[in-house]
Scaffold this active site. Sequence first.
Site, mmCIF file in Angstrom:
data_model
loop_
_atom_site.group_PDB
_atom_site.id
_atom_site.type_symbol
_atom_site.label_atom_id
_atom_site.label_comp_id
_atom_site.label_asym_id
_atom_site.label_seq_id
_atom_site.Cartn_x
_atom_site.Cartn_y
_atom_site.Cartn_z
ATOM 1 N N GLY A 33 0.832 -1.216 0.000
ATOM 2 C CA GLY A 33 0.000 0.000 0.000
ATOM 3 C C GLY A 33 0.856 1.251 0.000
ATOM 4 O O GLY A 33 0.522 2.255 0.643
ATOM 5 N N ALA A 34 1.959 1.221 -0.761
ATOM 6 C CA ALA A 34 2.956 2.299 -0.693
ATOM 7 C C ALA A 34 2.704 3.415 -1.707
ATOM 8 O O ALA A 34 3.495 4.345 -1.799
ATOM 9 C CB ALA A 34 4.361 1.715 -0.899
ATOM 10 N N TYR A 46 -14.644 -3.086 9.401
ATOM 11 C CA TYR A 46 -13.252 -2.610 9.482
ATOM 12 C C TYR A 46 -12.683 -2.931 10.868
ATOM 13 O O TYR A 46 -11.586 -3.491 10.972
ATOM 14 C CB TYR A 46 -13.218 -1.100 9.207
ATOM 15 C CG TYR A 46 -11.843 -0.475 9.281
ATOM 16 C CD1 TYR A 46 -10.979 -0.510 8.192
ATOM 17 C CD2 TYR A 46 -11.403 0.163 10.438
ATOM 18 C CE1 TYR A 46 -9.708 0.075 8.258
ATOM 19 C CE2 TYR A 46 -10.153 0.747 10.517
ATOM 20 C CZ TYR A 46 -9.309 0.704 9.419
ATOM 21 O OH TYR A 46 -8.055 1.279 9.489
HETATM 22 N N1 LIG Z 1 -5.934 6.878 7.749
HETATM 23 C C1 LIG Z 1 -6.334 6.503 8.960
HETATM 24 O O1 LIG Z 1 -7.054 7.253 9.665
HETATM 25 C C2 LIG Z 1 -5.869 5.184 9.525
HETATM 26 C C3 LIG Z 1 -6.020 4.964 10.910
HETATM 27 C C4 LIG Z 1 -5.610 3.749 11.446
HETATM 28 C C5 LIG Z 1 -5.066 2.769 10.627
HETATM 29 N N2 LIG Z 1 -4.941 3.000 9.292
HETATM 30 C C6 LIG Z 1 -4.384 1.920 8.474
HETATM 31 O O2 LIG Z 1 -3.207 2.379 7.836
HETATM 32 C C7 LIG Z 1 -3.015 1.670 6.611
HETATM 33 C C8 LIG Z 1 -2.780 2.669 5.479
HETATM 34 O O3 LIG Z 1 -3.944 3.453 5.337
HETATM 35 P P1 LIG Z 1 -3.950 4.910 4.664
HETATM 36 O O4 LIG Z 1 -4.720 5.771 5.572
HETATM 37 O O5 LIG Z 1 -2.584 5.303 4.254
HETATM 38 O O6 LIG Z 1 -4.880 4.609 3.411
HETATM 39 P P2 LIG Z 1 -4.750 5.073 1.879
HETATM 40 O O7 LIG Z 1 -6.090 4.797 1.308
HETATM 41 O O8 LIG Z 1 -4.186 6.432 1.784
HETATM 42 O O9 LIG Z 1 -3.672 4.062 1.273
HETATM 43 C C9 LIG Z 1 -3.914 2.680 1.196
HETATM 44 C C10 LIG Z 1 -3.109 2.119 0.044
HETATM 45 O O10 LIG Z 1 -3.368 0.718 0.002
HETATM 46 C C11 LIG Z 1 -3.562 0.345 -1.358
HETATM 47 N N3 LIG Z 1 -4.377 -0.874 -1.452
HETATM 48 C C12 LIG Z 1 -5.718 -0.983 -1.343
HETATM 49 N N4 LIG Z 1 -6.085 -2.264 -1.524
HETATM 50 C C13 LIG Z 1 -4.951 -2.968 -1.758
HETATM 51 C C14 LIG Z 1 -4.676 -4.335 -2.042
HETATM 52 N N5 LIG Z 1 -5.665 -5.235 -2.149
HETATM 53 N N6 LIG Z 1 -3.386 -4.710 -2.222
HETATM 54 C C15 LIG Z 1 -2.394 -3.800 -2.146
HETATM 55 N N7 LIG Z 1 -2.586 -2.490 -1.917
HETATM 56 C C16 LIG Z 1 -3.862 -2.082 -1.713
HETATM 57 C C17 LIG Z 1 -4.241 1.539 -2.014
HETATM 58 O O11 LIG Z 1 -4.080 1.543 -3.419
HETATM 59 C C18 LIG Z 1 -3.526 2.703 -1.324
HETATM 60 O O12 LIG Z 1 -2.376 3.111 -2.040
HETATM 61 C C19 LIG Z 1 -4.261 0.818 6.429
HETATM 62 O O13 LIG Z 1 -3.995 -0.510 6.850
HETATM 63 C C20 LIG Z 1 -5.278 1.469 7.340
HETATM 64 O O14 LIG Z 1 -6.266 0.554 7.766
HETATM 65 C C21 LIG Z 1 -5.322 4.188 8.724
#
Ligand SMILES: NC(=O)c1ccc[n+]([C@@H]2O[C@H](COP(=O)([O-])OP(=O)(O)OC[C@H]3O[C@@H](n4cnc5c(N)ncnc54)[C@H](O)[C@@H]3O)[C@@H](O)[C@H]2O)c1
Length: 288
Positions: free
Chosen positions: A15-16, A154
């Site tokens: 997810g980079a 989630y």
């Molecule tokens: N943003 C928040 O508030 C928050 C809070 C707690 C935890 N998180 C966790 O942090 C992590 C990153 O989230 P973020 O906020 O950067 O989200 P984001 O949506 O900005 O980025 C997520 C990335 O994951 C990729 N992705 C989606 N499905 C995928 C798959 N099947 N295989 C590979 N890549 C895939 C997307 O293309 C995207 O680039 C996640 O696990 C999320 O649950 C986020």
Amino acid sequence: MSETPENSRVLLVTGAASGIGAAIAQLAVARGHRVMLTDVNEQAVQARVSSLGSRAAGCVLDIRDPAAWVKAFEAAEAAFGAVDVLVNNAGITHTGHATDLSPQQHRDIVEVNLLGTITGTCTAIERMTAKGHGHIITVCSMTAFLPLPGYATYCGSKYGMRAFHHSVALEERDGPLDFTIIHPPSTRTDMLEQEMADPACAISFAEKSYAPEEIAKTVVDAIASKPVEVVFPPLGGRVQRIAGVFPRLMRWVIPLAEARGRRHRERLMAKTGAHQPDTAQPSDRSTV
Ligand SMILES: NC(=O)c1ccc[n+]([C@@H]2O[C@H](COP(=O)([O-])OP(=O)(O)OC[C@H]3O[C@@H](n4cnc5c(N)ncnc54)[C@H](O)[C@@H]3O)[C@@H](O)[C@H]2O)c1
């Protein structure tokens, strides 16, 4: 802080292409590590790589696909050598109350967040154990402790992710691998923008949100310090963690937090129509 060549590690980050994963890759490269950026969105991940220089490479990886995991490890090995650190970061949400989501949306969340991470972790354990070392860092969520309205599946996926992570770390306790799990709170990424658009997710705006760079610093710092588990922020994170154990207390507290989140979200939307929440201090976190 730059790593010496001896401390430079090979990372595979999922997810980079955006958000927290992109920030992790950027900081890790800046510190002298070599990073294989992976994402289901190949175009977006290659665009990220092009701005990071020769210590970064990219490939497509849908974490739901076991064969794609093997290919991603092989691509990292071909570019930089054996993977020292896997960062399980990719994740998704579909917003809304559980009864508003389609069966497919429930499945998507579980297949990506839980099953995708399980598949990657098992692939990494096999390959890293064969090399005699490795570190698996999982980016989870404070919702692994705290069930929230608007996030039912989630939260379920993140509860499951934490349980899997610690269970497998126990199974592997006599092996050569290290395991770290990190629980961010609300973080200003595309995911939070998605939540901003849905009033069912108002609770995400009850507290301060963090910049992805702050979460990235904790993740990249963990490569050297190898904490078992990290929550944000130190006090709030601990309170939320304890509160999650008491469902009756939550029935009283959560509606109050939700009302606060609704007010905060409305103020944010009125300001610009975009998300510009409060900031928090980078030191505002806790290792547990
Ligand atoms: N943003 C928040 O508030 C928050 C809070 C707690 C935890 N998180 C966790 O942090 C992590 C990153 O989230 P973020 O906020 O950067 O989200 P984001 O949506 O900005 O980025 C997520 C990335 O994951 C990729 N992705 C989606 N499905 C995928 C798959 N099947 N295989 C590979 N890549 C895939 C997307 O293309 C995207 O680039 C996640 O696990 C999320 O649950 C986020």
